[in-house]
Design a protein around this motif. Structure first.
Motif, short mmCIF file in Angstrom:
data_model
loop_
_atom_site.label_atom_id
_atom_site.label_comp_id
_atom_site.label_asym_id
_atom_site.label_seq_id
_atom_site.Cartn_x
_atom_site.Cartn_y
_atom_site.Cartn_z
N GLU A 170 14.14 21.12 60.24
CA GLU A 170 15.10 21.02 60.70
C GLU A 170 16.04 20.21 59.90
O GLU A 170 15.61 19.59 58.83
N HIS A 171 16.98 20.79 59.26
CA HIS A 171 18.01 20.11 58.42
C HIS A 171 19.18 19.78 58.90
O HIS A 171 19.37 20.20 60.09
N ALA A 228 15.58 12.77 52.06
CA ALA A 228 16.75 13.83 52.34
C ALA A 228 16.11 14.59 53.56
O ALA A 228 15.18 13.92 54.43
N PHE A 242 15.40 15.95 55.97
CA PHE A 242 15.10 17.53 56.98
C PHE A 242 13.67 16.20 57.89
O PHE A 242 13.68 14.76 57.26
N TRP A 243 13.80 17.15 58.71
CA TRP A 243 12.82 16.71 60.14
C TRP A 243 11.67 17.74 60.36
O TRP A 243 12.44 18.64 60.59
N LYS A 244 10.29 17.38 60.70
CA LYS A 244 9.67 18.45 61.03
C LYS A 244 8.93 17.49 62.46
O LYS A 244 8.60 16.93 62.92
#
Lengths: 145, 83
Positions: free
Chosen positions: A48-49, A117, A119-121
């Motif tokens: 997700e970003h 930055a 972003f999420w994993k």
């Protein structure tokens, strides 16, 4: 500024053709690719970003590296969406007059990209789903710069 | 003032919405969090451990004591895990 945020996969060779330096200005090019790692229990990795912020954050990291090492060029490609085991997540390529600057700048960009930055994993597994938590070493990696 | 608030990753899941418009007089990020937490249990739970919450004001990483003067967009999310 050469930052690309996209859902689709990328081709390193094609991306390197977009990198300045091959006409004689650079003496070294370093490229790094991050991959989805895991075992058969990992069904997918979801990334997700924050679209309104992602490109800006990556460009700031790129600019800091350019200033610090006098780079010839930088290219960052980062994907989002649902990725499978072994797929490419992101790449960074750096061209510089000399080898050491290229290695260090690529390392620096990766360190900042991991925790600055947006972003999420999320790991989708056979038995459960979980958000990836950052490695405590990630913050220390930034402090060393 | 009217703020657009965005939630990402498990904050989005706990709150149940990716974004919302909020009418507020909060002067700092901390004030805004306190206001949101007082709404109901979902918000209270989402913001219960601030050591695992990060904030961006107008798309720039910020602190909880940052002013909301001139802010139009505030985003809450867990520590980032890119790369």
């Amino acid at each position: 500024m050469a930052v690309v945020v996209q859902e689709k996969d990328f081709d390193l060779a094609a991306e390197l053709k977009e990198l300045a330096g091959f006409e004689g200005t650079a003496g070294a090019v370093i490229s790094f690719i991050g991959l989805v790692r895991g075992d058969a229990s990992l069904l997918a990795l979801e990334l997700e970003h924050y679209p309104a912020m992602t490109t800006k954050a990556l460009e700031e990291i790129e600019q800091m590296a350019r200033t610090k090492w006098g780079l010839v060029d930088v290219r960052i490609v980062h994907r989002f969406g649902r990725l499978q085991l072994g797929e490419q997540i992101m790449m960074v390529a750096v061209s510089a007059p000399h080898r050491r600057a290229a290695f260090e700048a690529a390392d620096y960009i990766m360190d900042f990209l991991k925790s600055r930055a947006p972003f999420w994993k999320k790991e989708h597994g056979i038995s459960n789903n979980k958000w990836v938590t950052p490695n405590p070493d990630d913050e220390e990696a930034i402090i060393r710069w | 003032m009217t703020l657009k608030i965005l939630y990402f990753a498990w904050l989005r899941e706990r709150i149940g919405e990716p974004s919302e418009q909020v009418e507020t007089n909060a002067s700092t990020v901390s004030d805004l969090i306190a206001e949101l937490r007082s709404r109901n249990e979902r918000y209270d739970f989402a913001f219960s451990d601030l050591s695992s919450v990060r904030v961006a004001v107008n798309q720039t990483l910020s602190d909880f004591d940052a002013t909301l003067d001139g802010a139009s967009e505030v985003a809450f999310f867990p520590p980032m895990t890119g790369g």
